[in-house]
Design a protein around this motif. Structure first.
Motif, PDB file in Angstrom:
ATOM      1  N   UNK A  51       0.834  -1.208   0.000  1.00  0.00           N
ATOM      2  CA  UNK A  51       0.000   0.000   0.000  1.00  0.00           C
ATOM      3  C   UNK A  51       0.866   1.255   0.000  1.00  0.00           C
ATOM      4  N   UNK A  52       1.927   1.253   0.800  1.00  0.00           N
ATOM      5  CA  UNK A  52       2.858   2.400   0.831  1.00  0.00           C
ATOM      6  C   UNK A  52       3.500   2.574  -0.537  1.00  0.00           C
ATOM      7  N   UNK A  53       3.921   1.466  -1.151  1.00  0.00           N
ATOM      8  CA  UNK A  53       4.520   1.523  -2.489  1.00  0.00           C
ATOM      9  C   UNK A  53       3.590   2.216  -3.485  1.00  0.00           C
ATOM     10  N   UNK A  54       2.327   1.785  -3.498  1.00  0.00           N
ATOM     11  CA  UNK A  54       1.373   2.315  -4.471  1.00  0.00           C
ATOM     12  C   UNK A  54       1.116   3.802  -4.235  1.00  0.00           C
ATOM     13  N   UNK A  55       0.882   4.173  -2.981  1.00  0.00           N
ATOM     14  CA  UNK A  55       0.576   5.576  -2.669  1.00  0.00           C
ATOM     15  C   UNK A  55       1.776   6.472  -2.981  1.00  0.00           C
ATOM     16  N   UNK A  56       2.962   6.092  -2.507  1.00  0.00           N
ATOM     17  CA  UNK A  56       4.155   6.921  -2.706  1.00  0.00           C
ATOM     18  C   UNK A  56       4.501   7.012  -4.193  1.00  0.00           C
ATOM     19  N   UNK A  57       4.439   5.888  -4.911  1.00  0.00           N
ATOM     20  CA  UNK A  57       4.769   5.908  -6.346  1.00  0.00           C
ATOM     21  C   UNK A  57       3.772   6.766  -7.123  1.00  0.00           C
ATOM     22  N   UNK A  58       2.483   6.650  -6.801  1.00  0.00           N
ATOM     23  CA  UNK A  58       1.464   7.434  -7.509  1.00  0.00           C
ATOM     24  C   UNK A  58       1.650   8.931  -7.253  1.00  0.00           C
ATOM     25  N   UNK A  59       1.879   9.300  -5.993  1.00  0.00           N
ATOM     26  CA  UNK A  59       2.074  10.715  -5.656  1.00  0.00           C
ATOM     27  C   UNK A  59       3.359  11.232  -6.294  1.00  0.00           C
ATOM     28  N   UNK A  60       4.435  10.445  -6.227  1.00  0.00           N
ATOM     29  CA  UNK A  60       5.714  10.867  -6.809  1.00  0.00           C
ATOM     30  C   UNK A  60       5.598  11.050  -8.313  1.00  0.00           C
ATOM     31  N   UNK A  61       4.907  10.121  -8.982  1.00  0.00           N
ATOM     32  CA  UNK A  61       4.736  10.254 -10.438  1.00  0.00           C
ATOM     33  C   UNK A  61       3.934  11.508 -10.778  1.00  0.00           C
ATOM     34  N   UNK A  62       2.916  11.786  -9.987  1.00  0.00           N
ATOM     35  CA  UNK A  62       2.110  12.983 -10.217  1.00  0.00           C
ATOM     36  C   UNK A  62       2.958  14.251 -10.042  1.00  0.00           C
ATOM     37  N   UNK A  63       3.710  14.319  -8.948  1.00  0.00           N
ATOM     38  CA  UNK A  63       4.526  15.500  -8.666  1.00  0.00           C
ATOM     39  C   UNK A  63       5.696  15.644  -9.646  1.00  0.00           C
ATOM     40  N   UNK A  64       6.254  14.513 -10.064  1.00  0.00           N
ATOM     41  CA  UNK A  64       7.437  14.542 -10.928  1.00  0.00           C
ATOM     42  C   UNK A  64       7.110  14.537 -12.415  1.00  0.00           C
ATOM     43  N   UNK A  65       5.829  14.443 -12.759  1.00  0.00           N
ATOM     44  CA  UNK A  65       5.473  14.334 -14.186  1.00  0.00           C
ATOM     45  C   UNK A  65       5.973  15.509 -15.030  1.00  0.00           C
ATOM     46  N   UNK A  66       5.957  16.781 -14.540  1.00  0.00           N
ATOM     47  CA  UNK A  66       6.524  17.848 -15.373  1.00  0.00           C
ATOM     48  C   UNK A  66       8.026  17.642 -15.648  1.00  0.00           C
ATOM     49  N   UNK A  67       8.784  17.267 -14.606  1.00  0.00           N
ATOM     50  CA  UNK A  67      10.208  17.002 -14.776  1.00  0.00           C
ATOM     51  C   UNK A  67      10.424  15.835 -15.744  1.00  0.00           C
TER      52      UNK A  67
END
Length: 194
Positions: free
Chosen positions: A15-31
């Motif tokens: 669950x931590x993997x999914x939440x952290x990866x999803x949030x990180x991908x969202x935040x890092x998508x412009x980069x």
């Protein structure tokens, strides 16, 4: 009771993997979009490098990374080695570890965890001892015990021993400690091979 607690912790880990990866991908998508555009402009397609790796229980999966090297055209009939093929952009991406941001997609897919033994090539399968093979009893990770110790600062034997020790002593707290140790290694590029 211990087995139930272990299963519950593994469910929390996922669950931590999914939440952290999803949030990180969202935040890092412009980069990541900027990196993809830079790769297209400097090297052309494809943007991603795909590589087969061994995952949980030795199952193969495709690891995703941003491409850092040109193709392998021969120079005067002799294929270029990796050092000659890496681009200026590729060196920068590797220096700051941005080529691995796409592995967050592997985390969402369930191929990787945020923390676990780093996935190795299928060609190494036949060289493992039975004890070393135990590293595949946990999902592989973006960060792991060998990375936290300084990337390539450990010998292969020490890396495998660290991975098996991780499997034997795994806990959510151990994952948190490895993540905290990994941050300075990545920031200061310690023990990194070219």
């Amino acid at each position: 009771m211990a087995a139930q607690r272990h299963r519950a912790q593994l469910a929390i880990k996922r669950a931590v993997d999914v939440v952290v990866a999803a949030v990180a991908l969202l935040l890092l998508s412009p980069l990541m979009a900027v990196i993809a555009a830079a790769i297209l402009l400097t090297m052309g397609p494809p943007v991603l490098f795909r590589h087969r790796r061994l995952g949980l229980a030795g199952r193969e999966f495709t690891l995703l990374k941003f491409r850092t090297m040109r193709g392998r055209p021969p120079a005067h009939g002799v294929p270029l080695d990796d050092e000659q093929r890496i681009t200026r952009l590729g060196r920068v991406l590797r220096l700051v570890t941005f080529e691995e941001l796409t592995e967050l997609v592997n985390v969402l897919r369930g191929d990787l965890s945020l923390v676990g033994p780093r996935p190795l090539l299928p060609e190494y399968r036949e060289f493992y001892t039975p004890e070393q093979w135990r590293r595949h009893e946990m999902p592989p990770g973006m960060a792991g015990p060998a990375l936290a110790a300084g990337r390539n600062a450990l010998s292969w034997e020490d890396k495998f021993a660290a991975d098996v020790a991780y499997v034997d002593h795994w806990s959510l707290w151990l994952d948190a400690k490895i993540m905290l140790k990994t941050i300075p290694v990545v920031l200061f590029n310690s023990g990194r091979a070219a």
